[in-house]
Design a protein around this motif. Structure first.
Motif, PDB file in Angstrom:
ATOM      1  N   CYS A   1       0.832  -1.207   0.000  1.00 41.14           N
ATOM      2  CA  CYS A   1       0.000   0.000   0.000  1.00 41.14           C
ATOM      3  C   CYS A   1       0.864   1.254   0.000  1.00 41.14           C
ATOM      4  O   CYS A   1       2.056   1.215   0.307  1.00 41.14           O
ATOM      5  CB  CYS A   1      -0.956  -0.002   1.189  1.00 41.14           C
ATOM      6  SG  CYS A   1      -0.190   0.376   2.777  1.00 41.14           S
TER       7      CYS A   1
ATOM      8  N   CYS B   1      -0.450   2.085 -11.264  1.00 40.27           N
ATOM      9  CA  CYS B   1      -1.117   2.043  -9.961  1.00 40.27           C
ATOM     10  C   CYS B   1      -2.319   1.114 -10.041  1.00 40.27           C
ATOM     11  O   CYS B   1      -3.031   1.093 -11.049  1.00 40.27           O
ATOM     12  CB  CYS B   1      -1.617   3.423  -9.540  1.00 40.27           C
ATOM     13  SG  CYS B   1      -0.356   4.676  -9.315  1.00 40.27           S
ATOM     14  N   LYS B   2      -2.545   0.392  -8.948  1.00 45.43           N
ATOM     15  CA  LYS B   2      -3.741  -0.434  -8.830  1.00 45.43           C
ATOM     16  C   LYS B   2      -4.408  -0.169  -7.484  1.00 45.43           C
ATOM     17  O   LYS B   2      -3.771   0.288  -6.536  1.00 45.43           O
ATOM     18  CB  LYS B   2      -3.401  -1.914  -8.966  1.00 45.43           C
ATOM     19  CG  LYS B   2      -3.086  -2.341 -10.398  1.00 45.43           C
ATOM     20  CD  LYS B   2      -3.191  -3.840 -10.563  1.00 45.43           C
ATOM     21  CE  LYS B   2      -3.197  -4.239 -12.034  1.00 45.43           C
ATOM     22  NZ  LYS B   2      -3.422  -5.678 -12.214  1.00 45.43           N
ATOM     23  N   THR B   3      -5.692  -0.464  -7.426  1.00 43.03           N
ATOM     24  CA  THR B   3      -6.393  -0.421  -6.154  1.00 43.03           C
ATOM     25  C   THR B   3      -6.054  -1.693  -5.383  1.00 43.03           C
ATOM     26  O   THR B   3      -5.488  -2.651  -5.927  1.00 43.03           O
ATOM     27  CB  THR B   3      -7.908  -0.353  -6.355  1.00 43.03           C
ATOM     28  OG1 THR B   3      -8.356  -1.594  -6.943  1.00 43.03           O
ATOM     29  CG2 THR B   3      -8.286   0.802  -7.272  1.00 43.03           C
TER      30      THR B   3
ATOM     31  N   ALA C   1      -5.737   1.852 -11.398  1.00 40.60           N
ATOM     32  CA  ALA C   1      -6.012   3.176 -10.851  1.00 40.60           C
ATOM     33  C   ALA C   1      -5.338   4.285 -11.644  1.00 40.60           C
ATOM     34  O   ALA C   1      -5.704   5.453 -11.515  1.00 40.60           O
ATOM     35  CB  ALA C   1      -5.559   3.243  -9.388  1.00 40.60           C
TER      36      ALA C   1
ATOM     37  N   THR D   1      -3.766   2.713  -2.099  1.00 41.91           N
ATOM     38  CA  THR D   1      -3.294   2.609  -3.482  1.00 41.91           C
ATOM     39  C   THR D   1      -1.988   1.825  -3.554  1.00 41.91           C
ATOM     40  O   THR D   1      -1.096   2.000  -2.724  1.00 41.91           O
ATOM     41  CB  THR D   1      -3.077   4.006  -4.084  1.00 41.91           C
ATOM     42  OG1 THR D   1      -4.246   4.788  -3.914  1.00 41.91           O
ATOM     43  CG2 THR D   1      -2.719   3.915  -5.563  1.00 41.91           C
TER      44      THR D   1
END
Length: 379
Positions: free
Chosen positions: A282, A340-342, A348, A295
């Motif tokens: 995170c 970026c990913k959630t 993201a 994120t």
């Protein structure tokens, strides 16, 4: 092959696949569609779907410096030379000294802030370019920029301001952790490139200041803002990044106590900041370990890989192979990477910035290779 070498050899094969993806997919993007032939600079970012650059509003010196490092490390002398020439052509402030933060699409100065983060990356990139090219102009830029940092950015207690105005006469941003971390990285690279012990002295002074101002005593973690600042945060990726830098610095930073603090910070960041199901790291934690920003940015994942490979406890050695695979499946694809990913795995941020190959390159360079597996078999 003996049983003792099998796990290490399997990890080495995974690492080789990462290097192949980098060489065959990532680097060509920034020699080709991600590079402006007119400006001889990398675009800020490109669309992942069709590789077209995002609308050009600026070019940053830091992005150019990161790509100079990447192509120096990759052994692409011609591209590195072009980037070094553009860095000097567009971003050097001939009147006040130092480097502009950014220029506009036509090459005129845009943001004239004197940014410590930018200056640190110029030292870092020039150190690597000097090592691979032997270009004495790089040695001059490195020395001049390091001297300017020491004389113009100095704050108190061995620390430095994050940003000043163009003439270095007023402070625009005070103490921040991130530029100090990258200056630590730059000093390490400069010492290795030049052998100048003054960089070790500067490194010791800087890390002692960081330890006094930024270390969160209960966890050992290095905060983003000086301890006691409202709204502070602890970034797991930066704990992993600092862990690597402290290990690389070794005895040069013994007086700071950072190495011992970062052992605890590693455990704190891993326990609270890494998803046990997906391996995703995170963006930020609160001081109590609760998640502040869920994120998952690709750079934090690469720093976790590098820290695992650096610490090399039996637990880390066992975790590294599975973490490489989870990283590859979650963040890499045949056309590039996901920035970026959630936490749930959704994209993201869809574009690919020119600054990210630096993170990939630094991480991959620290992962074990086939020759490491043969020389250092581990159960």
């Amino acid at each position: 092959m003996s049983n003792a070498t099998e796990p290490a050899a399997a990890i080495a094969a995974q690492v080789a696949a990462l290097h192949t993806h980098f060489a065959q997919t990532v680097l060509p993007l920034w020699r080709g569609p991600g590079f402006s032939p007119a400006m001889q600079l990398p675009y800020e970012a490109m669309h992942a779907e069709d590789y077209t650059p995002l609308p050009v509003t600026r070019f940053r010196a830091m992005a150019c410096a990161r790509q100079l490092f990447v192509f120096s490390l990759a052994g692409d002398a011609a591209h590195a030379q072009a980037l070094f020439a553009s860095l000097r052509k567009y971003f050097r402030d001939e009147h006040h000294g130092g480097w502009f933060y950014s220029i506009d699409a036509a090459g005129a100065p845009l943001d004239t802030t004197k940014d410590l983060y930018t200056h640190a990356f110029i030292v870092f990139a020039c150190a690597h370019y000097l090592t691979t090219s032997g270009d004495r102009d790089a040695a001059e830029v490195l020395a001049d920029t390091a001297s300017l940092i020491d004389s113009r950015f100095a704050a108190t207690d061995g620390l430095l301001h994050a940003a000043l105005d163009q003439s270095f006469s007023s402070v625009r941003s005070g103490l921040l952790q991130n530029p100090l971390m990258h200056l630590t990285e730059a000093y390490l690279a400069a010492h290795e490139a030049t052998g100048d012990t003054a960089f070790e002295t500067a490194l010791a002074r800087l890390t002692e200041g960081v330890a006094r101002a930024f270390v969160h005593t209960p966890t050992g973690a290095i905060a983003e803002l000086p301890i006691g600042t409202a709204g502070n945060r602890l970034e797991p990726g930066h704990q992993f990044e600092w862990f690597f830098l402290a290990a690389r610095a070794g005895r040069a930073i013994d007086g700071s106590g950072l190495s011992a603090a970062l052992e605890r910070a590693f455990e704190f960041a891993e326990r609270h900041g890494v998803d046990t199901l997906t391996g995703g790291v995170c963006a930020a934690l609160n001081e109590d370990g609760s998640v502040q920003d869920p994120t998952q940015r690709i750079w934090a994942q690469t720093e976790y890989l590098r820290a695992l490979a650096t610490r090399r406890t039996p637990t880390d050695a066992r975790a590294l192979g599975s973490q490489i695979e989870r990283f590859r499946a979650r963040f890499l694809h045949t056309r590039g990477w996901y920035e970026c990913k959630t936490a749930g795995g959704e994209i993201a941020r869809a574009d690919m910035p020119s600054t990210t190959p630096y993170h990939l390159a630094t991480a991959y360079a620290s992962l074990p290779t086939d020759s490491d597996a043969r020389a250092n078999p581990r159960p």
